[in-house]
Scaffold this motif. Structure first.
Motif, PDB file in Angstrom:
ATOM      1  N   MET A 239      -4.991  -3.326 -40.135  1.00 28.76           N
ATOM      2  CA  MET A 239      -6.344  -3.743 -39.732  1.00 28.76           C
ATOM      3  C   MET A 239      -6.440  -3.828 -38.215  1.00 28.76           C
TER       4      MET A 239
ATOM      5  N   VAL B   4      -8.376  -1.728 -35.802  1.00 32.30           N
ATOM      6  CA  VAL B   4      -9.790  -2.027 -35.590  1.00 32.30           C
ATOM      7  C   VAL B   4      -9.908  -3.283 -34.714  1.00 32.30           C
ATOM      8  N   GLY B   5      -9.327  -4.358 -35.184  1.00 31.51           N
ATOM      9  CA  GLY B   5      -9.470  -5.588 -34.418  1.00 31.51           C
ATOM     10  C   GLY B   5      -8.650  -6.710 -34.999  1.00 31.51           C
TER      11      GLY B   5
ATOM     12  N   ASN C 268     -10.730  -7.472 -31.535  1.00 27.04           N
ATOM     13  CA  ASN C 268     -10.631  -6.855 -30.215  1.00 27.04           C
ATOM     14  C   ASN C 268     -10.379  -7.905 -29.138  1.00 27.04           C
TER      15      ASN C 268
ATOM     16  N   PHE D 127     -15.348  -9.804 -37.070  1.00 23.07           N
ATOM     17  CA  PHE D 127     -15.548  -8.666 -37.983  1.00 23.07           C
ATOM     18  C   PHE D 127     -15.754  -9.332 -39.328  1.00 23.07           C
TER      19      PHE D 127
ATOM     20  N   GLU E  53     -14.851   0.327 -43.788  1.00 18.18           N
ATOM     21  CA  GLU E  53     -14.280   1.381 -42.949  1.00 18.18           C
ATOM     22  C   GLU E  53     -15.321   2.006 -42.022  1.00 18.18           C
ATOM     23  N   ASP E  54     -16.603   1.815 -42.336  1.00 15.29           N
ATOM     24  CA  ASP E  54     -17.660   2.428 -41.516  1.00 15.29           C
ATOM     25  C   ASP E  54     -18.383   1.416 -40.623  1.00 15.29           C
ATOM     26  N   THR E  55     -17.970   0.172 -40.695  1.00 15.68           N
ATOM     27  CA  THR E  55     -18.653  -0.847 -39.894  1.00 15.68           C
ATOM     28  C   THR E  55     -18.403  -0.606 -38.402  1.00 15.68           C
TER      29      THR E  55
ATOM     30  N   TYR F 166     -17.590  -1.294 -34.748  1.00 16.38           N
ATOM     31  CA  TYR F 166     -16.881  -2.406 -34.110  1.00 16.38           C
ATOM     32  C   TYR F 166     -16.232  -1.851 -32.854  1.00 16.38           C
TER      33      TYR F 166
ATOM     34  N   ALA G  17     -13.477  -1.395 -30.943  1.00 20.12           N
ATOM     35  CA  ALA G  17     -12.018  -1.554 -31.077  1.00 20.12           C
ATOM     36  C   ALA G  17     -11.365  -1.347 -29.713  1.00 20.12           C
TER      37      ALA G  17
ATOM     38  N   ALA H 165      -2.776   2.063 -33.534  1.00 16.53           N
ATOM     39  CA  ALA H 165      -3.986   2.898 -33.430  1.00 16.53           C
ATOM     40  C   ALA H 165      -3.611   4.339 -33.091  1.00 16.53           C
TER      41      ALA H 165
ATOM     42  N   ARG I 294      -4.852   0.584 -44.281  1.00 15.93           N
ATOM     43  CA  ARG I 294      -4.901  -0.479 -43.266  1.00 15.93           C
ATOM     44  C   ARG I 294      -4.870  -1.856 -43.920  1.00 15.93           C
TER      45      ARG I 294
END
Ligand SMILES: NC(=O)C1=CN([C@@H]2O[C@H](COP(=O)(O)OP(=O)(O)OC[C@H]3O[C@@H](n4cnc5c(N)ncnc54)[C@H](O)[C@@H]3O)[C@@H](O)[C@H]2O)C=CC1
Ligand SMILES: C[C@@H](CO)CCC[C@@H](C)[C@H]1CC[C@H]2[C@@H]3[C@H](O)CC4=CC(=O)CC[C@]4(C)[C@H]3CC[C@]12C
Length: 369
Positions: free
Chosen positions: A130, A133-134, A136, A142, A147-149, A151, A153, A164, A190
């Motif tokens: 995870m 993504v964050g 951050n 979050f 998966e499409d949100t 954010y 990062a 990453a 993730r």
């Protein structure tokens, strides 16, 4: 893995197969992958428990090796049908240098990809995090994201940076022609914070609580939510993704999936108390007992002490600015992408996951194991 060979036995390689997650993946494959013919377990440090697995019907091959060594990885991958790459250096406490983290997590992953390409292995499942993504660096929440949100990062810490980059390498490699001319199919899973049997940090908290007379002290507001996931379900998702990659290559290839299950959203500390409470610990305080500015100060002090003491000893406490930011930022996932793409459903209910974890803490928490 052709149609004509329904009964064909497959060779799987699990890198990092002796780690916390890796051991669960290894055991899950043996229990739940009927097409498994040989299981190669590759790790820097092999666990003694592997010996007991060698007496079963599936051939289990233990390979002591280092993912940063391309020739060792290539030798292990040669002839494997599927690679599950979980090996990684999980360090957010400053135990390892940024260079070592990068070498293991990024160069190690590059070596795995190149070995697949050179030797003709077509299916690669990567354990991402995870953290790609964050949270951050700005501490943005979050909340129930998928998966499409969108954010922002943005990372500075070597661990999320390395995960990453490695994830990007894996996804970018999807579709590359492997030896023999067929395309490589890759996906990345993730997990959020994993818990369950073998979770070292949970055991550390338990021991700390015992030392403090059965108490832990709340440091983080209960309103900061974390999504956590049971290790058995993470392992199951890996096994299922690896199994379905061929049949659903067009859908799954190059995709990322959060690892999720029915574990409740709670603060990091309240969630741990789901297990540590039944083991006799108590979390003192309904609100943080120390002001946040003091935690920030102590976290910064720990960084200074780590630096000052480095020539003498490795001082790597749980609290540092990064872990404080992690613990203090809401990060929860709500998605059904893995269910839609490859039929994933958690194998273990929350009640099962909880019971198994409690039994493990009770059995090993106070011992040196
Ligand atoms: N623990 C967690 O909450 C989460 C972990 N992950 C990822 O899951 C994977 C497994 O993590 P854990 O099981 O928690 O960690 P772990 O430290 O228990 O397992 C990692 C395994 O990789 C092996 N390894 C490390 N360096 C190696 C090298 N150079 N060559 C070969 N093997 C090497 C270790 O010996 C260990 O057995 C990692 O990739 C991690 O980034 C992702 C999300 C959450
Ligand atoms: C401030 C302390 C008061 O009790 C609590 C400190 C807790 C931290 C050590 C943990 C809080 C969040 C954890 C991380 C999170 O679960 C996500 C992770 C994903 C990974 O890929 C690796 C592990 C970790 C970074 C995990 C590590 C421990 C925490 C920072």
């Amino acid at each position: 893995m052709a149609d004509s060979a329904q009964a064909q036995k497959l060779v799987y390689l699990v890198t990092g197969g002796c780690g916390f997650l890796g051991e669960h993946v290894v055991r899950m494959l043996l229990q739940r992958e009927p097409r498994l013919g040989e299981l190669r377990v590759f790790d820097l440090h092999l666990g003694p428990w592997l010996e007991e697995l060698k007496t079963g019907p599936v051939r289990v091959t233990a390979i002591q090796g280092d993912v940063t060594q391309a020739h060792e990885v290539a030798a292990a991958v040669a002839g494997a049908h599927v690679v599950i790459h979980t090996a990684g250096l999980v360090d957010v406490f400053g135990r390892a240098s940024p260079k070592t983290i990068h070498e293991v997590n990024v160069q190690g992953t590059r070596n795995v990809i190149e070995a697949c390409v050179q030797t003709g292995t077509r299916f690669l499942v990567y354990t991402s995090s995870m953290e790609v993504v964050g949270p951050n660096t700005k501490g943005h929440p979050f909340y129930r994201g998928n998966e499409d949100t969108p954010y922002e990062a943005v990372h500075r810490h070597p661990y999320p940076c390395s995960k990453a980059l490695a994830e990007w390498l894996v996804l970018e490699a999807n579709g590359r022609k492997v030896c023999g001319g067929l395309p490589l199919v890759t996906c990345a899973l993730r997990p959020t914070g994993i818990y369950g049997e073998g979770h070292q940090i949970m055991r550390d908290f338990y021991r700390q609580g015992l030392r403090l007379g059965g108490r832990l002290f709340r440091a983080i507001p209960a309103s900061v939510e974390h999504g956590r996931v049971y290790v058995g379900n993470v392992a199951w998702m890996h096994v299922l993704a690896a199994r379905e990659l061929e049949r659903r290559a067009a859908r799954m290839g190059g995709q990322v999936y959060f690892c999720y299950d029915g574990s409740p959203y709670k603060s990091y500390e309240d969630f741990n108390m789901e297990f540590l409470g039944p083991c006799g610990l108590r979390l003192v305080g309904t609100r943080p007992l120390v002001p946040y500015w003091l935690l920030v100060f102590l976290a910064a002090l720990n960084v200074l002490l780590q630096w000052l003491l480095r020539p003498l000893l490795l001082y790597a406490p749980l609290l540092n600015p990064y872990t404080l930011a992690m613990a203090n930022t809401t990060f929860t996932v709500s998605t059904d992408k893995a269910q839609r793409h490859f039929g994933y459903e958690p194998l273990f209910s929350w009640e099962d996951s909880r019971t198994r974890t409690i039994l493990w803490v009770q059995a090993t928490g106070g011992s040196a194991q």
